[in-house]
Design an enzyme around this catalytic site. Structure first.
Site, mmCIF file in Angstrom:
data_model
loop_
_atom_site.group_PDB
_atom_site.id
_atom_site.type_symbol
_atom_site.label_atom_id
_atom_site.label_comp_id
_atom_site.label_asym_id
_atom_site.label_seq_id
_atom_site.Cartn_x
_atom_site.Cartn_y
_atom_site.Cartn_z
ATOM 1 N N PRO A 194 0.927 -1.108 -0.017
ATOM 2 C CA PRO A 194 0.470 -0.109 0.320
ATOM 3 C C PRO A 194 0.969 1.261 0.285
ATOM 4 O O PRO A 194 1.916 1.367 0.419
ATOM 5 C CB PRO A 194 -0.469 -0.208 1.165
ATOM 6 N N ILE A 195 0.081 2.441 -0.867
ATOM 7 C CA ILE A 195 1.189 3.399 -1.050
ATOM 8 C C ILE A 195 1.336 4.023 0.841
ATOM 9 O O ILE A 195 2.040 5.165 0.351
ATOM 10 C CB ILE A 195 0.855 4.165 -2.041
ATOM 11 N N CYS A 196 0.453 3.958 1.183
ATOM 12 C CA CYS A 196 0.969 4.572 2.546
ATOM 13 C C CYS A 196 1.900 4.535 3.271
ATOM 14 O O CYS A 196 2.580 4.990 4.339
ATOM 15 C CB CYS A 196 -0.221 4.746 3.502
ATOM 16 N N THR A 197 2.477 2.503 3.151
ATOM 17 C CA THR A 197 3.216 2.231 3.663
ATOM 18 C C THR A 197 4.605 3.035 3.652
ATOM 19 O O THR A 197 5.360 2.605 3.952
ATOM 20 C CB THR A 197 2.570 0.678 3.702
ATOM 21 N N ASN A 255 4.155 6.639 4.873
ATOM 22 C CA ASN A 255 5.045 7.017 6.103
ATOM 23 C C ASN A 255 5.321 5.815 7.192
ATOM 24 O O ASN A 255 5.902 6.451 7.827
ATOM 25 C CB ASN A 255 3.055 7.302 6.213
#
Lengths: 524, 432
Positions: free
Chosen positions: B213-216, B219
């Site tokens: 996932p891009i948030c992982t 961030n």
């Protein structure tokens, strides 16, 4: 964190590797399967092929390419007209009349200049007679369609001492084939099992428990709350449960459902995936972490008897003995803790902190384990052993030919796996018939009669025998290029597993039918 | 060259007596599992060695093996397509290539090698894409064997061969034998276009690729893989802008590696190595000679049986796992009625009345059984949204935000096409 710790992290996270060298680049795709340790084992190995047939050279191709140390082809024959047509490692018409071993070695050696190849044109007979110890100097010996009497002599020789190399016996005719690895004992640390070791959430170590209890779920900011790793959530939830249930774990179906609900009730926002993960992983709270049954069985292995251990046992069994003692003496009676965490929904700090807790505790348990070792063992091996303690494998084999002499086992095998057993017996029959007369092409009747004599006259052969017998009668001396290539891959793969001691080799006779295209293992 | 040349039956002059001694034991007489239509003897040998035309797609790990096996089996007219050049990491298994060949086209080097080693065989190489060739090209072959490394390419050739089949012309049915390997695992299958299960029928059997996932990535990295993805997906475009990332370029890999290491240091994550970097960025699949040898041999064995009818062939899927003993599973994969390629029926799809065209497109991309990357949609009367050509894309773009129910009646038909795949999928849309 101590300065020693931060230095370790520093080194671990910033040590820049230089670009890989040519050899690493060449072997990249296989290093991802067996790593440098496996590669090193391959490069030290010395393989003997008895015969330079198309099947043998095909096997060798798949060993030379990945980089074994040395191979010898023992073959006194000259290339025949038919050899030149089915073997890629001969130069067609131009090879006819030349030494089959020498032609093949030359062409195989082109595949990898890091591998040493030798042609030996003596006969196996003469070597068995005059200096059999030469054969025992190899890492592994492979034969293809070897004459029955010679095969018996060769296999008996190699069985004499557990330290002698394993023997791979390969047989084929037309679309049918089988192969068998004769070995005494084969121990595997890196079996590359799919099962992962327990996280021990049901029996949390002190530091983990303290950490879980120290968190103030209610006072956390919402981002932090949504990033508590599920492991911590479960340990905490379980502690709370135990407080209100007299120290007991969730046992009945209702209790377990209640427990899961209590985990989800901790959610502050609907989209907190970490709590969803915790609910999905809740079974870890009531599934008791204990020594897996296969490993427990190893603790009763005869190789661990004091007598055996006194007789200079291998490092594997010293490690196993230490493991047994360690699990008996430890508080939790479990295998040493793993240091590897699966990924989970969490922020970096929480995850890394949790990871460090596991790494620290795992290191402590490993040191405790080491204290039970009675002999010095290489650190790398100790690390690997502890890491793979949940998936250790010990295989014990039987001498070549035992299965065919065991009428009871044959009868059992004929009823549970008729297709495979009939093919195996048809190949055995062919080998026996050829021993008495190499010139005659065996008829279906003679093959059937020979099979009957192997299993005993009172045993009725299943219908499946008709196909196997018919196939052998159709093409008794046919070494089809595709069968040779298929076997080349199958056998090389098993040989690599034997040499690297990684992954699990086949135990028993691997039988192959290339008409219906299946494989099956019997006589384990 | 020796003085005596013996001619073997109907063989060409480069043959010699007993050249095909082993294969002929099969071709000279039937066995217990041979179809009655088998014509033992000279006729089948003549077909195999003088008439049969076979196409091999891919000259890599499987392709090299397939080529050598076919040549020894007696196939004399082999065509070979491959769009790649040789890389050093190929040399641990692609045995027709040597270190001096690195950089040269695989198809050409493989053809040269086999023709030199096996007398009389003709290998016609094509250094290019399978999509470069038209239906007439594929129609000339009796059999097609694939040793491809891409799902996309397999779907294309599968659909092409299915579309070739003309019920009036039995010669238009080209058996497709497909092989694939990954580490110690492999599979071989026989596809009879329109008759048996085709490649598209089994699309849902494929493993979903690992995505983070891009948030992982952005961030909360936790694993070394996250650091590497950050370097390639976020940092590369930011720092190196329009420059196209070439995963085969060691300088690019080196750059990504050092960026990933720096990020790992910042977050105190261990485990970023050169090997892992390359593995993640190139989606490297481990590969060894032995698995490729097994699967290629099975494929060629099927080709031999099908071309000669000398024995029953695989029906229709052989799967092998070699990590723990030898485990294999042979089964008949069933044809799917709604298969967009070989099935005749339209697929019924029930969606919410509020769904936009864009949402429908997203569903078509993600659903395991469909997996079309850039679908174009139309009703039998008019276009809904076309990805190409640019003018049509521009003019149909406003439809993306419109509700499907505005454009398609309940129970109406939508035809889905994609430029990457030569087939169209018919959907019957109903609304909930």
């Amino acid at each position: 964190m101590s300065s020693q710790d931060s230095q370790d992290i520093e080194t671990a996270t910033t040590a820049i590797e230089s670009a890989p060298d040519t050899k690493t680049r060449r072997y990249d795709r296989q290093l991802r399967l067996w790593a440098a340790t496996g590669q090193s084992a391959l490069e030290s190995s010395r393989v003997l092929l008895v015969s330079g047939s198309a099947t043998s050279t095909s096997i060798l191709k798949n060993l030379v390419l990945p980089g074994i140390g040395h191979f010898t082809i023992l073959d006194h024959a000259k290339v025949s007209h038919s050899d030149a047509g089915n073997n890629f490692f001969l130069e067609g018409y131009n090879s006819i009349g030349k030494s089959r071993a020498e032609e093949a070695v030359q062409l195989l050696s082109e595949l990898n200049d890091g591998v040493e190849g030798r042609a030996d044109t003596r006969t196996l007979e003469s070597i068995l007679e005059s200096h059999p110890e030469w054969i025992t100097s190899f890492t592994i010996v492979i034969s293809h369609n070897l004459d029955h009497a010679l095969l018996n002599k060769l296999s008996a020789l190699l069985w004499k001492d557990a330290k002698y190399p394993p023997l791979v016996v390969v047989r084929s005719a037309g679309f049918l084939a089988d192969f068998y690895i004769q070995f005494h004992e084969h121990t595997i640390i890196e079996s590359h099992s799919e099962t992962s070791p327990s996280l021990r959430i049901d029996k949390p170590f002190q530091a983990l428990r303290e950490h879980a209890l120290s968190l103030e779920f209610d006072n956390m900011d919402s981002t932090e709350h949504g990033h508590i790793p599920y492991v911590v959530i479960l340990v905490r939830a379980l502690e709370d449960w135990k407080k209100s249930h007299n120290g007991g774990l969730p046992k009945s179906y209702e209790e377990r459902q209640q427990f899961k609900k209590s985990v989800l009730a901790l959610k502050v926002k609907g989209d907190e995936e970490n709590f969803d993960e915790a609910e999905a992983q809740a079974y870890r709270c009531w599934t008791e972490t204990k020594v897996p049954s296969e490993i427990l069985a190893l603790f009763s292995d005869p190789a661990l008897s004091t007598k055996a251990m006194d007789n200079n046992q291998s490092p594997f069994f010293h490690l196993l003995a230490a493991l047994k003692e360690y699990t008996e003496q430890s508080d939790t009676h479990t295998l040493p803790l793993t240091s590897t965490l699966p990924d989970m929904k969490s922020d970096t700090n929480n995850y890394i902190h949790l990871q460090r807790l596991y790494k620290t505790r795992a290191e402590e348990e490993k040191q405790a384990f080491k204290s039970y070792l009675r002999v010095p063992v290489d650190d790398g091996m100790v690390d690997s052993f502890v890491k793979n303690a949940h998936a250790l494998v010990v295989l014990r084999g039987k001498p070549w030919g035992t299965f065919d002499e065991d009428k009871a086992a044959l009868v059992e095998s004929l009823s549970t796996m008729p297709k495979e057993t009939c093919i195996h017996l048809a190949l055995s029959a062919l080998s026996l018939l050829q021993a008495s007369d190499t010139s005659v092409s065996p008829s279906a009747e003679s093959i059937r009669a020979k099979i009957q004599s192997i299993v005993g006259q009172s045993t009725e052969l299943p219908d499946e025998a008709d196909d196997a017998i018919g196939e052998i009668a159709r093409a008794p001396f046919s070494e089809l290029p595709n069968t040779a290539a298929f076997l080349g891959g199958m056998v090389a793969q098993e040989v690599i597993k034997m040499i690297t001691k990684q992954y699990v080799p086949v135990k028993g006779y691997c039988v192959i039918d290339l008409i219906e295209t299946w494989t099956g293992t019997i006589g384990a | 060259m020796a003085t005596e040349i013996h001619v073997n039956g109907a063989a060409t002059s480069s043959d010699w007596q007993d050249r095909y001694y082993h294969v002929d034991q099969i071709l000279d007489r039937p066995g217990p599992r041979t179809d009655p239509s088998f014509l033992a003897g000279d006729e089948v040998k003549d077909f195999l060695r003088n008439k049969c035309k076979i196409l091999v797609i891919g000259a890599g790990g499987l392709g090299c093996e397939i080529l050598a096996n076919l040549a020894l089996t007696g196939f004399k007219d082999i065509h070979l397509i491959d769009m790649d050049t040789i890389d050093i990491s190929n040399l641990n298994r692609q045995f027709l290539f040597r270190p001096a060949d690195v950089g040269r086209p695989k198809a050409i080097v493989a053809a040269e090698y086999v023709m030199k080693r096996v007398p009389g065989v003709k290998v016609t190489p094509y250094y290019g894409k399978i999509q470069d060739k038209d239906d007439d090209y594929y129609m000339q072959f009796n059999l097609v064997i694939c040793g491809l490394d891409s799902v996309e390419a397999r779907r294309w050739i599968n659909a092409t061969l299915v579309n070739l089949v003309d019920s009036e012309n039995p010669e238009s049915l080209k058996p497709l034998i497909d092989g694939g390997t990954e580490g110690f695992k492999g599979q071989a299958r026989v596809i009879l276009p329109t008759v048996s299960s085709c490649y598209e029928c089994s699309l849902d059997m494929l493993n979903k690729p690992t995505t983070f996932p891009i948030c992982t990535i952005a961030n909360t990295p936790r694993l070394p893989e996250h650091c590497i993805e950050w370097a390639s997906v976020l940092e590369w475009p930011r720092v190196r802008g329009d420059e196209k990332l070439d995963t085969d370029d060691p300088e690019h890999i080196g750059w990504l590696y050092s960026i990933a290491v720096a990020r790992a240091k910042e977050f105190k994550i261990e485990g970023v190595t050169w090997s892992l970097t390359q593995g993640v960025v190139k989606n490297v699949i481990p590969a060894i000679a032995s698995t490729n040898a097994i699967i290629a041999a099975s494929c060629c064995n099927e080709a031999f049986k099908i071309a000669t009818s000398s024995a029953a062939y695989l029906n229709n899927y052989f799967m092998l796992i070699g990590t723990e003993g030898v485990y294999s599973y042979t089964f008949e994969h069933e044809k799917r009625d709604h298969c967009p390629v070989c099935g005749g029926e339209a697929l019924e799809m029930s969606i919410s009345r509020d769904w936009t065209v864009e949402q429908l497109i997203e569903l078509l991309t993600e659903r395991q059984t469909i997996q079309i990357k850039k679908p174009s949609l139309a009703t039998p009367e008019k276009p809904i949204y076309f990805q190409q050509p640019p003018q049509l894309e521009e003019s149909t773009r406003p439809n993306l935000e419109k509700k499907v129910s505005e454009l398609v009646p309940d129970g109406g038909e939508v035809v889905v096409t994609a430029s990457s795949l030569p087939f169209s999928l018919s959907l019957i849309i109903t609304y909930t």
